[in-house]
Design an enzyme around this catalytic site. Structure first.
Site, PDB file in Angstrom:
ATOM      1  N   GLY A   1      41.320 -47.570   0.842  1.00  0.00           N
ATOM      2  CA  GLY A   1      40.858 -48.034   2.153  1.00  0.00           C
ATOM      3  C   GLY A   1      41.788 -49.086   2.732  1.00  0.00           C
TER       4      GLY A   1
ATOM      5  N   GLU B   1      41.157 -52.339  -9.945  1.00  0.00           N
ATOM      6  CA  GLU B   1      41.148 -52.114 -11.379  1.00  0.00           C
ATOM      7  C   GLU B   1      39.918 -52.624 -12.113  1.00  0.00           C
ATOM      8  OE1 GLU B   1      45.143 -53.424 -10.916  1.00  0.00           O
ATOM      9  OE2 GLU B   1      45.737 -52.211 -12.641  1.00  0.00           O
TER      10      GLU B   1
END
Lengths: 333, 748, 214
Positions: free
Chosen positions: B475, B703
């Protein structure tokens, strides 16, 4: 990505025309129906027939007929059509369920019951061109000493330890289905149990079909009508996964008692595996927890698992027991 | 520079901080900033392209006269290439070019080190013909001894994969083993356990690959990459071109997860094919190649010792780990220091072990899911040893106020008090048993300094942001639009985003969760600079000072004079030039609230104790990523991490046949990735933390959410059935075997 | 039973069985075109098909495909899959090539009303069928409600699986406009999303279906 090899293509408009296109050897021509298994093998370059004979253009091979308790299914009927068939869902729930639990919605829309019964094993050694295994004409079964967590547990005397991939086949064995097979020399009827071939009898093929043969009809005899049936499949992943264990049971119940039954284990042996000792044991006995558990134990008594798949033994005990007990909920109407 | 004061932290813990930003920086957003767009739910700007199929990924680029490339790879785990005969292949219809992956003069001695190692590539006029041609190349191999198994590779007599005397490459251990062992010996409770994790492949749905087209004296490249600029630099240096001669475009990327940096061998081969044929070439890897040759998360073998005193305070940790990244390294497990342990109470020794398999590549939080799987199960084991609630034990040893708040939030959301207090002691529904587990984590990602941005305002009111970095699905493009919209008082849909092109201002590779934290301050500053230029033009018209002007809610106005207010578009007409551009470099980070981010996850599972099948029912994931720019996409990152973590926990496994040295499941049928039916109910909670390290304060989010899932599920399984699973993936065979061992121990 | 002798391990032309089986001195690439399972190259003296028999399609052949309500004329080999025909010949690249084996659903299209994986369908066999691809859902700028809901609920990340999942959703809602969560999971279970968007997809479907049934 991995492209298909070059082949010619023919539309057959009848079984006879299809057979006329087939050759004496497997490499001459292949029947093309759903194509799910065939194209997969061809993309991996495990099989390179010179010609594909499309039999979907033969309308006489696609029907489900239920008459006087006998079920006749054309080989071109898809798994989705079997799974969604309202009558079969009621009368033969184990078959409808087995078909409906196979693969994915997309594949069930393509895959035909004929092709499903004839599909080649999913053994990862067999399916990869990297491994020249015995089933492909090589000298060894890689799975025996290799990565065999998903392989057979009934391995006694078998040179190759595949499991048969057809879930519908498991159910059809439980129903005692018959297969009509056409060839240039005429039509014959084969009991489905005799249709499947063990590796020790022929390590190169999984069934009795020759290169010029065609399944023309699957018949579930009227004797199976009114029987209760159930099918349960256990898999690691709930979205699209091959079963670790699947079991189909068809039984004639008389009150709480089992008059007769057939118990078939899938993903257990190179062919759908009848648990005959368990079937015998249950005859005339009430269908309860204890007897179902005992049947489960008997079903795996002769198992000789491989290094990585001993877990399947207790697993099958459980699945046989659960499938038997599920009969109570799925009595045929 | 002028010293300013900002308030940083979050609702549960805040403080004032003196900062010294450059004068060109916009006023820093802090805990008290009231922002209109930032932090809200903004649908991604490229959504319409993606849902209609209009989005052109690299795989979708079709050019006139384009050829298709295919790589020929080693079928052997180790072999010398004795001879190569390409004559027949070159005569095949449609074949236009052939290039070697190594110096052709080395045929006869070239050693291939894994099944999948590159040999050559061919371009033909259709993908089918390229495949045919590759299959027509005749190669004589001299197979060599090989080893693909971690434990086998560590043996003294193992075939040597790379060079030297051993396949084991230890790094310098951290800490004093003897001192730590002494502390452990003096602990009132301690545990010792060995954990194993599997090799996971990235399995991005779009495979690695490129389209390379000769373009004047240079090349134009479409690449499925996480690093537009690293592909440009890799190709230009490899081919002796100037950076300007290589233009790289990656408008849409079908996933990366860490494996797509630089051009890769395939990029160099594709470029050479295109130059040889003087035609565009598309070279996309097959699914099988993707599993074999372009990266993976290494496996691990981790021996952990952990101790605590009688009050439940951790005393010491010792971790010795091994892992294989195939012919490459990078197998460290990074048992992260999320709890309070002094350096002198910590011993860590990590070793890479080489095997004849494709090289590892960074994969979403490299080392962390492995390390946390071991660490957070060890914490759990010690908690049960101490007779403490695993959550309470963590709280005793965690002084990070953010994670403490997160633990509380998550516990409330999942209903932590409802879990079985005794492991395996929960109410059973027949063979089905339920349990809950928790695991904490941390991540870094405050962003680096390498980014520039341009923001352009046109006389007609058009606003365009230019930034060269790529959006791999996070995004990022939407983040650019939001930041500019916020600064200019507009809506994200008013902003045109031009990204993922090496001709635009420099941006980092999408790794380490750093894209947004690195780029955001530069974009913010560029928007601010462009706005100042607009204000300067208006100031002349309105006869006010630029500082008197504001932009908000689509209007540009002077707050003290209601007569001086214009819709943004009209205000732009005051510009004398056709457009103004604000350009900015990324400022350096200053000291902020915290340098790392915190997270935790809670899982509830149901285990069928007879079949060993585990179903994850619910996951609550709480994560901090500094300032949240887009809540909607942030929640997507979190739930996506959870699902990928679940897939790692229960299903995925690269399975190698030891005798043949080859992967048996290089496909999507037997390499099992969690599907819709495996998806639990997920509650993603983003905890907004103003960290004050730059004018935006965003931290990375890609992550962290994948890290603790497997550990939380493992702890939940233990809580459900009273048996601990020390090895991933936690498949039914392992559950059944573990339960049988427990039964055996009971009856023995 | 007509099990032919051509089931097995006879050597193939040009390759000794020994060399092939041991895989030594020969890479997998050197295995000849006859394939591993086809058995030997059959030299049976079979009569050529009678002239009156069905037409044999060979080489590049002209075909007509009806896609999204429009007829397309193109030339393909029999081995060209529907997916490759869409992507490489017609530049309809919304359907994605991901697993190439019918296992991930990224290439899903609706063919004569049924959801299928176009990588496992031959283009030549798709003639005369009504094919709907992702490009056929929106009309102009007006998105299908499923597409709009996918955007609203961020039911996509990298977007590579998205066309296939939208087609699977389309197929589901056509027959079952108000699916339960479990029915959604079953209907989409032939699709893989690597980024992990499933829960957002369920939310999007619930929106389109006007709330979940159970």
């Amino acid at each position: 990505m991995s492209s298909l090899p070059v082949f010619d293509y023919v539309n057959a408009t009848s079984p006879a025309e299809a057979m006329g296109q087939l050759g004496a050897g497997w490499s001459e021509a292949a029947l093309y129906a759903g194509g799910v298994d065939l194209l997969d093998l061809m993309k991996e370059r495990l099989y390179e027939p010179k010609k594909l004979v499309n039999i979907k253009t033969a309308p006489s091979l696609k029907y489900i007929k239920v008459e006087n308790g006998e079920v006749r299914i054309g080989p071109l009927v898809t798994l989705a059509e079997i799974a969604a068939h309202p009558e079969l869902q009621k009368s033969h729930p184990a078959l409808a369920r087995a078909a409906g639990k196979a693969a994915t919605p997309q594949i069930r829309n393509l895959a035909t019951i004929g092709g499903n019964l004839c599909q080649r094993p999913r053994c990862w050694y067999f399916r990869s061109e990297d491994f020249p295994c015995m089933r492909k004409g090589g000298e060894k079964c890689f799975a025996k000493e290799g990565e065999n967590r998903y392989h057979a547990i009934f391995t006694e005397g078998e040179p190759c330890v595949i499991v048969h991939p057809s879930a519908a086949g498991v159910a059809l064995v439980a129903f005692g289905a018959q297969l009509k097979i056409a060839s240039s020399s005429g039509e014959r009827t084969v009991d489905i149990e005799k249709f499947f071939v063990r590796p020790k009898d022929n390590v190169r093929r999984e069934n009795v079909l020759g290169p010029k043969d065609l399944i023309t009809e699957i018949v579930i005899p009227a004797s199976a009508a009114g029987m209760a049936s159930a099918y349960i499949k256990i898999r690691e992943k709930q979205s699209y996964d091959w079963p670790l264990a699947d079991v189909a049971v068809v039984a004639k119940l008389s009150g709480a008692n089992v008059e007769a039954c057939r118990i078939v284990l899938g993903s257990a042996a190179p062919v759908p595996h009848r648990a005959t000792e368990a079937e015998e044991f249950l005859k005339g006995k009430p269908l309860n927890e204890e007897n179902a558990a005992r049947a489960g134990e008997l079903a795996v008594k002769d198992a000789s698992p491989l290094e990585q798949n001993a877990y399947k033994v207790p697993l099958f005990k459980t699945v046989v027991r659960r499938t038997l007990l599920a009969l109570k909920e799925t009595k045929a109407s | 520079m002028t010293e300013k004061t900002v308030r940083v932290g979050f609702s549960g813990d805040s403080k004032e901080l003196k900062i010294n930003p450059p004068d060109t920086s916009p006023p820093a957003w802090d805990l008290d900033s009231k922002l209109a767009v930032v932090g809200t739910n903004v649908p991604r700007v490229d959504g319409p392209d993606k849902v209609t199929g209009r989005a052109k990924y690299t795989y979708d680029i079709n050019l006139p006269g384009m050829l298709y490339g295919r790589i020929l790879r080693s079928p052997h785990a180790a072999a010398i290439v004795k001879s190569v005969d390409t004559a027949a292949a070159m005569k095949m219809p449609g074949v236009k070019a052939l290039v070697f992956a190594f110096d052709e003069s080395k045929i006869g001695e070239k050693k291939l080190r894994y099944a999948g190692d590159e040999i050559l590539a061919i371009a033909a006029d259709s993908p089918e013909r390229a495949d045919d041609a590759v299959r027509a190349v005749k190669i004589e191999y001299d197979p060599q001894p090989f080893v693909v198994d971690l434990d086998d590779a560590m043996k003294a007599d193992a075939p040597i994969v790379n060079d030297g005397k051993s396949n084991v490459r230890g790094k310098n251990p951290r800490g004093d083993a003897a001192a730590v062992d002494a502390k452990l010996a003096g602990s009132s409770k301690k545990i010792e356990a060995t954990f194993r994790t599997q090799v996971q492949t990235h399995s991005a749905l779009e495979t690695h690959g490129l389209v390379v087209a000769p373009d004047g004296d240079g090349i134009k490249v479409w690449a499925s990459t996480q690093g537009v600029f690293s592909v440009r630099d890799g190709l230009s240096s490899n081919l002796g071109l100037k950076a300007e001669q290589v233009r790289v475009i990656s408008t849409f990327v079908g996933g990366g997860f860490g494996a797509k940096f630089g051009p890769g061998v395939e990029g160099v081969l594709c470029t050479k094919l295109a130059r040889q044929a003087n035609a565009p070439v598309k070279l996309m890897l097959t699914r099988k190649e993707e599993h074999l040759a372009v990266g993976n998360r290494p496996n691990s073998l981790q021996k952990v010792k952990l101790g605590a005193d009688s009050t439940g305070k951790l005393t010491a940790i010792s971790a010795t780990t091994f892992g294989t990244g195939g012919v490459g390294g990078g197998a460290g497990c990074t048992i992260p220091a999320i709890y309070n342990l002094n350096r002198d109470a910590t011993y860590k020794a990590e070793s890479d072990v080489f095997t004849n398999a494709g090289s590892s590549a960074a994969m979403r939080a490299p080392g962390h899911p492995q390390g946390i799987f071991a660490m957070e199960q060890s914490m759990d084991m010690l908690a049960y040893e101490l007779g403490l609630d695993p959550l309470e034990f963590r709280m005793l040893n965690d002084d990070n106020p953010v994670r403490r708040a997160q633990f509380n939030l998550g516990a409330k959301e999942i209903g932590w008090p409802n879990r079985p207090k005794v492991a395996g002691g929960g109410k059973a529904d027949g063979p089905l048993k339920r349990g809950m587990g928790v695991a904490g984590t941390l991540w870094y990602a405050g962003g680096g300094k390498d980014a520039k941005a341009d923001v352009e305002i046109g006389k007609g009111g058009e606003v365009t942001v230019y930034q060269g970095a790529q959006d791999i699905g996070t995004g990022f493009k939407t983040v650019l639009a939001i930041l500019v919209a916020e600064e200019l008082g507009l809506k994200p849909e008013d902003i045109t985003v031009r990204a993922a092109d090496s001709r635009f201002p420099y941006g980092p590779g999408s790794g380490g969760s750093t894209t947004t934290p690195t780029v955001a301050p530069a974009v913010h500053a560029a928007a601010y600079a462009a706005k100042r230029k607009l204000f300067e033009a208006l100031a002349t018209t309105w006869q006010v000072k630029p500082d008197d002007i504001s932009a908000k809610d689509g209007k540009v106005f002077v707050a003290s004079d209601p007569s001086k207010s214009l819709p943004f578009k009209k205000a732009c007409a005051a510009l004398t030039a056709d457009k103004v551009t604000g350009s900015a470099d990324r400022e350096a980070n200053y000291d902020g609230y915290r340098g790392n981010t915190a997270g935790c996850q809670f899982a509830e599972v149901e285990v069928d104790t007879e079949t060993g099948v585990v179903r994850v029912l619910r996951v609550v994931a709480v994560q901090d990523a500094g300032r949240i720019i887009n809540k909607l996409c942030s929640e997507s990152q979190i739930s996506g991490g959870v699902i990928q973590g679940l897939s790692y926990a229960l299903f995925e496994d690269r399975i190698m046949d030891k005798s043949a040295g080859k992967m048996v499941n290089a496909n999507f049928m037997e390499y099992k990735i969690a599907g819709p039916k495996d998806c639990p109910e997920i509650k993603s909670i983003v905890l907004d933390v103003a960290n004050g390290r730059n004018s935006v304060g965003a931290m990375g989010l890609g992550e962290a959410p994948v890290i603790p899932t497997a550990a939380a599920i493992a702890n939940a399984i233990y809580n459900a059935i009273g048996v601990r699973i020390f090895e991933l993936p936690m498949t039914p065979d392992k559950i059944i075997a573990a339960l049988a061992r427990k039964e055996g121990a009971k009856t023995a | 039973m007509s099990d032919s002798s051509d089931d097995g391990a006879r050597p193939k032309s040009g390759v000794s069985r020994r060399g092939f089986l041991k895989g030594v001195g020969l890479g997998s690439v050197a295995i000849p075109a006859a394939g591993l399972l086809g058995g030997s190259v059959v030299l049976a003296e079979e009569a050529p098909p009678k002239p009156s028999g069905p037409k044999v399609f060979t080489g590049e052949i002209p075909i007509k495909l009806r896609i999204n309500g429009k007829d397309h004329d193109l030339k393909v080999e029999p081995r060209t899959t529907l997916l490759n025909a869409l992507r490489d010949r017609l530049d309809l690249t919304g359907s994605k090539l991901v697993c190439d084996r019918g296992t991930c659903g990224a290439c899903s299209v609706i063919m004569d009303g049924l959801l299928v994986t176009s990588c496992m369908v031959l283009a030549i066999d798709a003639q005369g069928k009504e094919i709907t691809t992702i490009e056929g859902l929106a009309s102009g700028d007006k998105l299908d409600p499923i597409q709009a809901a996918f955007i609203e609920f961020d039911a996509l990340q990298c977007g590579f699986c998205t066309p296939g999942l939208i087609m699977a959703t389309k197929s589901l809602l056509k027959t079952n406009p108000h699916p339960t969560r479990e029915e959604m999971q079953d209907a989409l279970s032939g699709n893989i999303c690597r980024c992990g968007t499933y829960d957002h997809i369920f939310a999007a479907i619930e929106k389109v279906a006007g709330g979940a049934r159970g």
